[in-house]
Design a protein around this motif. Sequence first.
Motif, PDB file in Angstrom:
ATOM      1  N   LEU A 166       3.084   2.234   2.254  1.00 39.07           N
ATOM      2  CA  LEU A 166       3.332   2.829   3.568  1.00 39.07           C
ATOM      3  C   LEU A 166       4.699   2.443   4.123  1.00 39.07           C
ATOM      4  O   LEU A 166       5.116   2.940   5.154  1.00 39.07           O
ATOM      5  CB  LEU A 166       2.241   2.394   4.561  1.00 39.07           C
ATOM      6  N   ARG A 171     -16.081   1.009   4.826  1.00 38.95           N
ATOM      7  CA  ARG A 171     -15.386   2.211   4.365  1.00 38.95           C
ATOM      8  C   ARG A 171     -14.472   1.882   3.190  1.00 38.95           C
ATOM      9  O   ARG A 171     -14.463   2.572   2.168  1.00 38.95           O
ATOM     10  CB  ARG A 171     -14.562   2.825   5.499  1.00 38.95           C
ATOM     11  N   PHE A 182       0.808  -1.210   0.000  1.00 45.15           N
ATOM     12  CA  PHE A 182       0.000   0.000   0.000  1.00 45.15           C
ATOM     13  C   PHE A 182       0.851   1.275   0.000  1.00 45.15           C
ATOM     14  O   PHE A 182       0.335   2.384   0.106  1.00 45.15           O
ATOM     15  CB  PHE A 182      -0.929  -0.011   1.223  1.00 45.15           C
ATOM     16  N   TYR A 197      -7.195  -0.529   1.862  1.00 45.85           N
ATOM     17  CA  TYR A 197      -6.463  -1.129   2.968  1.00 45.85           C
ATOM     18  C   TYR A 197      -7.228  -0.894   4.260  1.00 45.85           C
ATOM     19  O   TYR A 197      -7.651   0.221   4.535  1.00 45.85           O
ATOM     20  CB  TYR A 197      -5.079  -0.492   3.014  1.00 45.85           C
ATOM     21  N   GLU A 255      -2.139   7.560  -1.602  1.00 40.01           N
ATOM     22  CA  GLU A 255      -3.298   8.192  -2.245  1.00 40.01           C
ATOM     23  C   GLU A 255      -3.398   7.812  -3.722  1.00 40.01           C
ATOM     24  O   GLU A 255      -4.494   7.736  -4.268  1.00 40.01           O
ATOM     25  CB  GLU A 255      -3.313   9.715  -2.050  1.00 40.01           C
ATOM     26  N   PRO A 310      -6.494  -1.167   8.114  1.00 44.07           N
ATOM     27  CA  PRO A 310      -5.474  -1.447   9.119  1.00 44.07           C
ATOM     28  C   PRO A 310      -6.058  -2.266  10.266  1.00 44.07           C
ATOM     29  O   PRO A 310      -7.277  -2.343  10.426  1.00 44.07           O
ATOM     30  CB  PRO A 310      -5.055  -0.059   9.623  1.00 44.07           C
ATOM     31  N   PHE A 361     -14.451   9.417  -0.475  1.00 44.68           N
ATOM     32  CA  PHE A 361     -14.029  10.815  -0.651  1.00 44.68           C
ATOM     33  C   PHE A 361     -13.504  11.120  -2.043  1.00 44.68           C
ATOM     34  O   PHE A 361     -13.825  12.152  -2.629  1.00 44.68           O
ATOM     35  CB  PHE A 361     -12.958  11.178   0.390  1.00 44.68           C
ATOM     36  N   ILE A 362     -12.694  10.218  -2.602  1.00 48.91           N
ATOM     37  CA  ILE A 362     -12.061  10.549  -3.885  1.00 48.91           C
ATOM     38  C   ILE A 362     -12.954  10.226  -5.081  1.00 48.91           C
ATOM     39  O   ILE A 362     -12.591  10.496  -6.213  1.00 48.91           O
ATOM     40  CB  ILE A 362     -10.686   9.864  -4.058  1.00 48.91           C
ATOM     41  N   ARG A 363     -14.144   9.653  -4.827  1.00 47.59           N
ATOM     42  CA  ARG A 363     -15.016   9.324  -5.955  1.00 47.59           C
ATOM     43  C   ARG A 363     -15.694  10.578  -6.492  1.00 47.59           C
ATOM     44  O   ARG A 363     -16.206  11.391  -5.733  1.00 47.59           O
ATOM     45  CB  ARG A 363     -16.090   8.321  -5.525  1.00 47.59           C
ATOM     46  N   VAL A 381      -4.693   4.055  -3.722  1.00 49.10           N
ATOM     47  CA  VAL A 381      -6.141   4.028  -3.484  1.00 49.10           C
ATOM     48  C   VAL A 381      -6.880   4.311  -4.788  1.00 49.10           C
ATOM     49  O   VAL A 381      -7.840   3.621  -5.140  1.00 49.10           O
ATOM     50  CB  VAL A 381      -6.534   5.086  -2.420  1.00 49.10           C
ATOM     51  N   MET A 394     -16.589   8.964   3.915  1.00 38.11           N
ATOM     52  CA  MET A 394     -15.158   9.266   3.859  1.00 38.11           C
ATOM     53  C   MET A 394     -14.427   8.245   2.985  1.00 38.11           C
ATOM     54  O   MET A 394     -13.462   8.575   2.312  1.00 38.11           O
ATOM     55  CB  MET A 394     -14.557   9.272   5.271  1.00 38.11           C
ATOM     56  N   GLY A 395     -14.921   7.005   3.008  1.00 40.54           N
ATOM     57  CA  GLY A 395     -14.327   5.998   2.135  1.00 40.54           C
ATOM     58  C   GLY A 395     -14.486   6.379   0.674  1.00 40.54           C
ATOM     59  O   GLY A 395     -13.660   6.017  -0.165  1.00 40.54           O
TER      60      GLY A 395
END
Lengths: 234, 286
Positions: A52, A147, A50, A82, A73, A84, A104-106, A76, A101-102
Amino acid sequence: MALLDATDVTGGYGGADILCGLNLTLSRDEVVVIVGPNGAGKSTFMKAVFGLVNVRAGSIVYDGRDITNNKPEDIVARGICYVPQERNVFPSMSVQENLEMGAFIRKDDWRPQMEKIYELFPRLAERKKQPVGQMSGGERQMVAMGRALMLEPKLLLLDEPTAGLSPKFIDETFRQVKRVNALGVGILMVEQNAKQALAIADRGYVFSSGQNRFEDTGRGMLANKEIAEMFLGG
Amino acid sequence: MEVLQLVVYGIVTGSIVALGAIGVSLVFSILRFAHFAHGDVMTVGAYGALVGVTLIGVTPMVAIPVAILFAVVAVLVAEFCLYRPLRSSHPVILLISSFGYALILRSAIQLVAGPAPQVFKSGIQIPYRFGEIVIRPDHFWIVGGTILIIVALHLFLSRSKFGKAMRAMSDNMDLARISGIPAYRMILITWVIAAALAAVAGVFLGMDTRLHPVMGWRLLLPVFAAAILGGIGRPYGAIAGGFIIGISMELSTMVIDPGYKHAVAFALLVLMLIIRPTGLFRGTSL
């Protein structure tokens, strides 16, 4: 073609390498489980996928593209989500807001996906407005998975989804993982409850000291006496 | 009756303190450090409005956009030159750097505007009388404006996508990043909102009393007390804290010399830290 193809992944948090040349592949729609002793680098490997954890050598190819050391980012946005192990929800926010929030980027309409997630986890549908911080461990885990699913990922990374859950919720979580998989989502999972996890897995890997030790089908691993004795708690 | 009159003054002071405290709380919840320059950002806002009032000849309320512009620029300069380069260091270093920036702002204002107190407009305002209670027109503007801002902020945090993302960042920074929320853009939005609220607080403070280079710095203690009282990192708590501090400060003048008003805020802060260190609403930890 494999959805995820990790080759000789080597790296760590900057000090000594935690991952010492790990290999792993995952086909579309597959459930793959990584087991192994503490400190084997299972979670670290997942974080490396991912973006990180810094990968010093080796490569991670996802859906035909090299994503080694890409930023989380960007990863995703490519369709890997992911979850955690700890701190995987927004506790002061409601169930609905966590799911939002899951997404958000859509840029498109994510409401149909939210409905699908409520169908998948009916308990969440009953508690849309409840702050997640007030919910039980099992319910939180559903929120955390929900999420991650809001982006309709092709690959879901689950880090010990049953840690700290009561036996009843452990069974339920594994059933849910299977249901998520049935929607066409590939799943890579690190698990302590190795036997139960392997029972729903297509394939399993044993990691130890940052290296591959063994791999087989989920069934094959459960049937292997040596593996069972060494890594699956007898 | 004196009590009621003091409560009215307390609500006015409380409005100003609350606007400052919301900003301090928001900044803390997203950036995890106590922004010591916040009081002086208020001062920058007040003098920004004075520029509008003097140059364009409008009322302070109408000059609020100018005030916000000045305060936002002041804060963004600090973000780019100071806070961003220092972000990866210990929060205490950020705190001290903001203290230094507070001194820079204050000195700059004194250099340009002079050390003498100034007013938005001279002359006497005819107050409204309600029985024995006297309320100045400015006080209506201050309290009304604050209520409007609080409602707008509430709608932003509870309804808008970016407002919710801000709460998500404050709740769990790592998970917000993992979800793809653009952390840096959210940090900038936080600064702009905090600076805008500070600017309005500064203008209101100038309307209530007068403008002076240390006006905001003097209010910083009550502002911090309010933010901590409400549970640091909780903007709604900061609103409650602001009004509690404001009203207690004004009521205290019945029994002690008004010069010690700020000591009351400090006493409340100490009391709170002893009895309930997390604040009225459980605050964010570092």
